[in-house]
Structure formats: C-alpha cells, structure tokens
Design an enzyme around this catalytic site. Structure first.
Site, PDB file in Angstrom:
ATOM      1  N   GLY A  54      -3.233  -3.112  10.682  1.00 42.77           N
ATOM      2  CA  GLY A  54      -1.781  -2.985  10.664  1.00 42.77           C
ATOM      3  C   GLY A  54      -1.327  -1.604  11.094  1.00 42.77           C
ATOM      4  N   SER A  55      -0.268  -1.112  10.469  1.00 41.93           N
ATOM      5  CA  SER A  55       0.399   0.103  10.951  1.00 41.93           C
ATOM      6  C   SER A  55      -0.408   1.385  10.790  1.00 41.93           C
ATOM      7  CB  SER A  55       1.758   0.264  10.263  1.00 41.93           C
ATOM      8  OG  SER A  55       2.631  -0.764  10.673  1.00 41.93           O
TER       9      SER A  55
END
Length: 608
Positions: free
Chosen positions: A331-332
């Site tokens: 993810g981020s």
C-alpha cells in the site's frame, strides 16, 4: 598281480608332499592373518567387545547484544537398556514405567527387544535420571545429556527457533547457525565379554564432547520486550489475525527486535497455543461483539482436535515468521519508493503542483483517491502528507515502465535481502512486458504486487540513510563460552542506490508526513520523526479485510532507528494512520531514550 614296493613308496611320498604343502599353506595363512592383518582383526575384536554410547555436546548459547542469554542448555538424561545385561526384566519394566510415566506395554516392548542398546526415553529431567540410577538395576543405563532451554519462553520465538530431540536446530537462528552452535559429540566406551556383558573392574573410556560456540546477535532483549508488548496490545484491541513489527538500525542493518504475534512457547514448540487456536480455529465471530460467551469459546477450542497432517500444517503455520516468510501488498508505504525514484530521476520536485479531483483516469480505468472528494490543488510535498493516490500515479506515469523497473532493480526489490534467517520469500512482481499504464499506476501507490515486510523496511532504510543498500541481520559475532572473540560477521553496506541529495530530500519529505500529515499520530514532542502510513485491502478484494501499516524512523535528520508495524485484518477502524502509527509512537517513546537518542532542542530552548 601284486603291486611293487617302489609303487607304494611313491604313493606315500605323494601323500606326504601334499600334506606338507597344505601345512605350509596353513602356516603361511596363519602368519598372514596374525602379522599382516593383525590391526584389522584387532579392530574387529575391539568393536565386538567395546560398547559405545554417545554424549551430546552442549550447544552454544545465543546472547543478545548486551550479553543476556536468550537460549541456554539444561542437563537432562537419556535412559537406555542393554538386553544382554538385564537379570530381572520384570523389575526393570515396572521401575521404568513408573519412574518415566510411560505405558507398561511400551516399556516392555523396548526392554524385551534384542539389541545391543535400546533407548527408552531421552530428555528426562536430571532428578528422575538420578532416581533411576539409584535403583542400580542391571542393564539400565542413565547418561547425562543436554536439552535446549529458553529462559524467556515465547520471546522472539520465530527468530530464535528451537531444536529437536537430537539437539539439532529446526527453525530460525538455531538452524541458520547450526555449525556455530552444534559442537562435537563425545562417547563413552565400555568393555564386554563375548555374551555382551560388561566386564567388571574395567574403567569406562570417555571421549569428552566439545561444546558449541556462543552466538551474539543484534537483538536487544529490552527492545524486544517493548515491541512484543505493543504488538500484543494492538492484536487484542483490534482482534487482528496477526501483528508483525520490525525494529532496525537503518545505518547498518542490525535488527533490534522482530515479532510476529501470536508467538509460541519455545520450551514446548509442538503444542498449539490457545491464542493461535482462538484466532485460527475459533468461532467466526471475531468481527462481532468482543464480549462473547467465554465458556462457549473455550468449548470450541477444546473440541478442536487436530491430528496427522492437519496438526503438522497448524504447527507450521504457528511457527511461520510473517516478517520474512510472507508477502503482502504494502500500500501507501511503498510511495516512499515511488517518491525516491521520481526525485532521483528528476521527473518531480517537492514544489511541483498537481490537482486531485478524487480520482485519476488511466486508459479506461478510474482509479480513486482515498479522499473521494479530492484534495484539490496541492504540491508534491502536500500530496505526500495527504498520501494522495492520483499524484503518485502521475509520478509513476512520468517515470514510465522502463525507468520504474530500473529503480525497482536498483533499489534491490527484485532480490532477497539476504537476512540470516531461513525461508525468506521473494518479491512477487509483474513481468515487465506485462506492465501497461494501469498496472504501472497501481504499482506506484503500492498495489497489484507483493513484498515482504523485511524487504520494505530494508529498502526504506537504504533510501533514508544516505542512499546505501544494507543487509538486515541478527548475527554479530561468535565467542567461546569464556568470552574469547572468535569471529565478527561482516555485511555489505557500500552499494549506493540513491544520491545523498535525494536521500536528504526524502528524510525531509517523510518528516513532514508525521509533522502535520497522515502520520501525525506518530508525532512525539521533542523528537524529529519521519514516516509513512498505509492501508491496503487484502486479496481477493471485496471481503472487507485490510492490512494497516506504518513505517517510522528517528531522528529524521540522522536516522538511528526505523520501525515497521503491519496489522493484519484489524476489526473496526483499519486505517494505518489511526491504528498502526500510534503503535510505532508507543514503541519510540520507550526505546528512543533507551537508545540514548535525545530530544531535539526547540527554538525557545536555544534562545534560553
């Protein structure tokens, strides 16, 4: 016609000659066996009359960086019987079954088995061994031995690993450093007659074992305690499936702590823990009210009877270290890599402006931002603080497939980290030729591929430490039991993957993420903290399962410690900035003073 006397004389001489030749042959053969083959037959005779019992060597200890013993040895006994020496089999069977707590039929089968030596039971505690020895029954042998002992039970269980009945490493550091820790076994030799009965008044010959060497590792007992406590708290509060946390020195790759809760008892590794059973085999009500019927839950656990392959699969799962054995969509947190590549390649600067309407169209796909209303106009620095997907997609598209894969390889993401633990998984990434604009867009903000937590924290460390690739590791040095240094392990730390200028920019950018951005829940007054949050949906999507994570480091201007927290399938609120960042904050509040990292001087303090 009568045969003549000369004929009979020739016959006698022929027989005499044959007998003489036979006698000479036998004398020659005897001389050959007694002189030429004397050593060979002497060895066979010794083997026939000598009975050998093995003595296990004490394994070397595993010590933390401060000398705290994490893996040690305890004296135990191996109980055996020699069939030919037993004079009262029934007494032996009765005594051993009672003293060892074994079924009488099992003991009887082993005692009555005709063999040179039959092991009844190993790893018997010393008190029981001494009791059996005190009976003085013929044919019963009690040899002192060593068993691995872990003073802190489940602490760092998936890092340390454990040994089997033969004292050989099976998991973790125990198996990785087997050659260092194992030592050399010894033997006990006794003389017997042709019937296999020991000859009285003959001394035993002992070849003493050589103990293994001690392994000093970078793990810190105190930091490991802080980390396991923090992981256990969030596991319980969020009713998660597991929590993985790694604490490391980003300058040289030394790992201070690593946990993947729930852990297991190293002194009883073949028993499934209650917490593991509850998470994996309990009633499927974890997403509901946490104040359920305790009695019903306990009944569910007691009814869970696993046998054979099912039990072994469950044990393998319990022993699994998610920090290195499992991959996930980062993810981020992976935006750290996209930002570093974009800044290094010159396709973006901190002051570049973008517009986020809440989504970005890539080919025929609308890829949304986590803020569906959009962030509006923002600089790249603000986009990092906001963790804005459309902006990072744009940076990825500016880089292009060729450049993105160039940096992916340059940062070492296609290779394993080389950590000194067995079973490290490799990155799962698209083949370059199969990556189009949509795939590149999703890769740019950390989706559609998988890496291990250890790979993510290692790459992030290399980006913020000045741009040098490091090797994560536990092994520091090897010492003898009396503390004599034998070897210091060396690891590569000189492969440059990023310029110092870009590394400095990344440290500043990630500090701003914590100082007012999505990572603000990791902020600690007086400390300069950098970091990045992430929330990713697990595969297959649409099941409502998420992975929340946060990676943070301190001090932001000169990183000395970095921490990654990954929470798998938390219930309720699942955003990384909300639940993972506070975990890292709690850890840093405990370990930064412990590591001697002082608070930064504020402007007011400087004026005073």
């Amino acid at each position: 016609m009568q045969k003549t006397r000369p004929f009979h004389r020739r016959k006698i001489l022929l027989i005499f000659a044959i007998c003489m030749l036979a006698l000479v042959f036998l004398i020659g053969r005897l001389a050959y066996l007694m002189i030429g083959k004397s050593e060979y037959y002497a060895t066979l005779a010794e083997d026939l009359h000598e009975r050998e019992r093995s003595i296990k060597a004490a394994r070397g200890r595993i010590l933390d960086r401060n000398g705290t013993v994490l893996a040690d040895n305890r004296t135990v006994c191996t109980v055996s019987v020699i069939h030919s020496q037993i004079t009262d089999a029934e007494a032996v069977i009765e005594m051993l079954s009672e003293a060892l707590g074994m079924e009488e039929e099992t003991v009887r089968t082993r005692v009555e088995k005709v063999s040179s030596m039959e092991r009844i039971k190993s790893n018997v505690d010393k008190e029981t061994g001494d009791l059996i020895r005190s009976y003085g029954l013929d044919g019963v042998k009690v040899d002192e031995d060593y068993k691995r002992y872990y003073p802190f039970g489940s602490m760092a269980s998936k890092v340390l690993g454990f040994t089997g009945a033969d004292n050989q490493g099976i998991l973790g550091l125990e198996v990785r450093y087997e050659e260092v820790l194992s030592g050399t076994p010894g033997t006990i030799l006794t003389l017997t007659d042709a019937r296999g009965i020991e000859i009285e008044d003959t001394a035993e010959t002992r070849v003493e074992p050589i103990a293994g060497d001690d392994l000093v590792i970078s793990l810190d007992y105190n930091i490991q305690q802080y980390v396991e406590q923090a992981a256990g708290n969030v596991l319980e509060q969020k009713q998660a499936d597991s929590v993985s946390i790694i604490v490391m020195n980003p300058q040289n790759g030394e790992i201070y702590a690593m946990t993947n809760v729930p852990e297991f008892d190293l002194n009883d590794p073949y028993t499934l823990t209650e917490l593991f059973l509850e998470i994996n085999y309990g009633e499927e009500s974890s997403s509901g009210d946490s104040t359920g019927d305790t009695d019903a839950a306990e009944e569910t656990l007691t009814e869970t009877a696993l046998t054979g392959e099912e039990l072994q699969d469950a044990l393998n799962q319990m022993w699994r270290n998610g920090c290195i054995n499992d991959t996930y969509e980062p993810g981020s947190t992976f935006k750290i890599i996209t930002a570093a590549a974009g800044l290094e390649e010159g396709v973006v600067t901190l002051d570049d402006t973008f517009y986020c309407p809440g989504y970005k169209l890539v080919d025929d796909r609308r890829i949304r931002c986590h803020k569906t209303a959009g962030h509006g106009s923002e600089t790249f620095l603000e986009a990092a603080q906001n963790s804005c997907n459309p902006v990072f997609i744009e940076v990825g598209l500016r880089l292009g497939v060729d450049n993105y894969f160039k940096y992916f390889n340059q940062f070492g993401l296609n290779d394993k980290t080389g950590i000194d633990l067995p079973g490290e998984a490799a990155t799962i990434m698209h083949k370059k030729e199969n990556v189009g604009q949509v795939e590149l867009a999703t890769i740019s903000f950390g989706q559609s591929f998988q890496i291990t937590p250890i790979q993510l924290i290692t790459t992030a460390s290399s980006i913020i430490n000045g741009g040098t690739r490091i090797t994560p590791h536990f092994g520091v040095s090897v010492k003898t039991e009396d503390g004599t240094l034998l070897e210091v392990y060396q690891y590569d730390e000189d492969e440059r993957i990023l310029s110092e200028e870009t590394s400095e920019t990344m440290r500043y950018l990630l500090e701003q993420v914590v100082d007012g951005g999505s990572g603000k829940n990791a902020y600690i007054e007086g400390y300069r903290i950098g970091g990045k949050t992430a929330t990713s949906e697990t595969l297959p999507r649409g099941q409502g399962k998420y992975i929340s994570s946060f990676i943070g480091f301190a001090p932001a201007d000169d990183p000395q410690v970095i921490c990654l927290c990954v929470i798998n399938n938390p219930q309720g609120t699942y955003y990384g900035g909300t639940i993972a960042a506070p975990v890292v904050k709690d850890i840093f509040e405990n370990i930064l003073p412990y590591l001697g990292i002082e608070k930064a001087e504020t402007a007011d303090q400087a004026e005073t």
